[in-house]
Design an enzyme around this catalytic site. Structure first.
Site, PDB file in Angstrom:
ATOM      1  N   GLU A   1       0.884  -1.125  -0.092  1.00  0.00           N
ATOM      2  CA  GLU A   1       0.005   0.006  -0.068  1.00  0.00           C
ATOM      3  C   GLU A   1       0.952   1.267  -0.029  1.00  0.00           C
ATOM      4  O   GLU A   1       1.473   1.376   1.134  1.00  0.00           O
ATOM      5  CB  GLU A   1      -0.886   0.002   1.280  1.00  0.00           C
ATOM      6  CG  GLU A   1      -2.082  -1.279   1.309  1.00  0.00           C
ATOM      7  CD  GLU A   1      -2.944  -1.298   0.226  1.00  0.00           C
ATOM      8  OE1 GLU A   1      -3.171  -0.292  -0.247  1.00  0.00           O
ATOM      9  OE2 GLU A   1      -3.524  -2.034   0.219  1.00  0.00           O
TER      10      GLU A   1
ATOM     11  N   CYS B   1      -1.936   9.231   2.695  1.00  0.00           N
ATOM     12  CA  CYS B   1      -1.647   8.846   1.507  1.00  0.00           C
ATOM     13  C   CYS B   1      -2.829   9.203   0.325  1.00  0.00           C
ATOM     14  O   CYS B   1      -2.402   9.243  -0.858  1.00  0.00           O
ATOM     15  CB  CYS B   1      -1.660   7.029   1.479  1.00  0.00           C
ATOM     16  SG  CYS B   1      -3.138   6.206   2.127  1.00  0.00           S
TER      17      CYS B   1
END
Ligand code: NAD
Length: 492
Positions: free
Chosen positions: A258, A292
């Site tokens: 990720e 993110c």
């Protein structure tokens, strides 16, 4: 299970220590001060692991895992449920550490604790989830596919939201019968590691199933290289994720990656500017842009561009930046001087190349002002790269096709927000843009324990977290099993 204590964290117990096989012990990597970014104060001294600790941890984790996986499923579920309750019970204390160690504002730290508890409650349903399929077979036999635990899972987490980004792998991996070695970022060991271990200790998790190995890239590498660690769940930068993925490939193990993002927020001509600016403010500046999914690039229809930049800049200028532990602020500090200097250098470069500085662009200590850059050069580093700070770029577009190609013109593909009065047109537009997550009439920063989460392209290897299907896929192997009444006669 021991009776829950009033206080979760006792520095006398964890100072200078790592957690190996149920014990708080000195690590081979020495110690490290945990520094409060807002003040520079030392909050705690944490222990660091050395590569030899990874070997010891993996050995004991492998032993503990077999007994854990063999327990009746209600017992595993009960530990996860208790963990969820304990996060709620100790929320105030955990929020306090998160605010001081990471620099998050209290409401965001509160949201992180809430999601962390939810992850445990969702994971509590996994031990009793159907874990296989009966298969058609041309032979007179029972043929079935069974999901079995992978064994030992390595979880590597980043500094920015250490609770959610750790627990979203820790909880489902444990629930499905695995043991976990956890390596949080060395800057946020208390929030991202020690709280996690303490919660599961109090929840009654047997020794050896969650071990804490704080350290840097060397410890992450040792985890990836250890043959007993069968799956790595990594959350962090694309640069480090690439290296983890390469090493995992060499060692023939799965790595769920990720990684970074540079998410686009498209404002179509039929959108209202005020609500779009409200959404954008959240997506840009929450946690100082250190998420993110934070919006990096605003792609705004040319008919709205000037009004949008003016209103977004006014909003940014009105925001209060300061110490989130002592004042009511919208933004806290960025994590350290290295991050701040990188952000500032990129802002200066963009302005030198012709971007309009509509708001911000200045800092004091680690407090960077929320910044809006109007129409930067499309090759400016700040436009092309993930900023991971409170800085956004706004550019105009003329047609939906142009918006789609601008949004897709990035190596990343994590999250996408589109604001429009015509939701179906928004969906059509989204289908032309590679991304793991889409929010129509919302901004890019969203997280729910029940939703599959992940990015495409250099943002990662797809949705490996969130919901039973993704968790089972991520943290189990499939075993094909057949069973006959009598052995068959073979012609050889
Ligand atoms: P980072 O990659 O520097 O560090 C992340 C973790 O990886 C830390 O624990 C670090 O010690 C470890 N690490 C670093 N190099 C390693 C290596 N070679 N091998 C093994 N482990 C290694 O990331 P960061 O700067 O701390 O965090 C910010 C980044 O994380 C941003 O790029 C952000 O987008 C990304 N992120 C992604 C998600 C997501 O879900 N996609 C969520 C949060 C953050």
């Amino acid at each position: 299970m021991t009776a829950p204590q009033d206080k979760l964290l006792d520095p006398a117990a964890f100072t200078g220590r790592i957690h190996l096989d149920g014990q708080w012990v000195e690590g081979a990597g020495g110690t490290l001060d945990s520094i409060e970014p807002a003040t520079g104060e030392v909050l705690a001294t944490v222990g660091l692991a050395g590569p030899a600790d990874v070997t010891r941890a993996a050995e004991s984790a492998e032993r503990a895992q077999q007994e854990w996986a063999a327990l009746p499923h209600p017992q595993r579920a009960a530990v996860l449920r208790r963990a969820g309750q304990l996060w709620e019970q100790h929320a105030e204390e955990v929020i306090g550490w998160n605010v001081r160690e990471v620099g998050s504002i209290p409401p965001f730290a509160g949201f992180a604790v809430h999601v962390t508890a939810e992850e445990c409650f969702e994971a509590a349903a996994l031990p009793s989830h159907p874990l296989g399929q009966v298969l058609a077979s041309a032979e007179p036999r029972l043929s079935y596919a069974q999901r079995v635990p992978v064994g030992v899972v390595g979880v590597i987490s980043p500094f920015n939201v250490p609770l959610i980004l750790g627990i979203r792998a820790v909880a489902p991996a444990l629930a499905l019968g695995n043991a976990v070695l956890l390596k949080p970022d060395p800057r946020t060991v208390v929030t991202g590691g020690i709280t996690m271990v303490r919660i599961f200790e109090e929840a009654g998790l047997p020794a050896g199933l969650l071990q804490l190995l704080p350290g840097g890239a060397d410890i992450g590498t040792a985890m990836v290289e250890d043959p007993r660690v069968r799956v790595i769940a990594f959350t962090g930068s694309t640069r480090a994720g690439r290296s983890v993925g390469e090493s995992a490939g060499r060692h023939l193990k799965r790595a769920h990656l990720e990684l970074g993002g540079n998410s686009a927020f498209i404002v179509r001509p039929d959108a209202d500017v005020e609500p779009a600016v409200n959404l954008a403010t959240w997506g840009n500046y929450l946690n100082q842009g250190q998420i993110c999914m934070s919006i990096g690039r605003h792609i705004v229809h040319e008919s709205l561009f000037d009004e949008y930049v003016t209103k977004l800049a006014a909003k940014a200028e009105s925001m209060v930046v300061g110490n989130p532990a002592t004042g009511q602020v919208h933004l806290g500090p960025v994590i350290d001087a290295t991050q701040r200097d990188r952000i500032h250098a990129w802002v200066q470069e963009a302005v030198e190349q012709g971007a309009g500085l509509a708001a911000g662009g200045t800092y004091e200590d680690l407090f960077y002002r929320p910044t809006v850059l109007a129409n930067p050069d499309r090759d400016a580093t700040i436009f092309r790269e993930e900023v991971f700070g409170p800085v956004v770029s706004v550019i105009p577009y003329a047609t939906d096709s142009e918006a789609a190609s601008l949004a897709a013109d990035t190596p990343y593909g994590l999250s996408l927000g589109i604001v429009t009065a015509d939701a179906l047109a928004g969906l059509e537009l989204a289908q032309r843009i590679p991304t793991g997550i889409v929010h129509i009439n919302d901004q890019t920063v969203n997280d729910e324990a029940t939703a599959p989460f992940g990015g495409v392209r250099t943002s990662g290897t797809g949705s490996r977290h969130g919901g039973a299907e993704a968790s089972i896929e991520a943290f189990t192997e499939t075993r094909w099993i057949t069973l006959r009444r009598e052995p068959p006669q073979y012609p050889l």
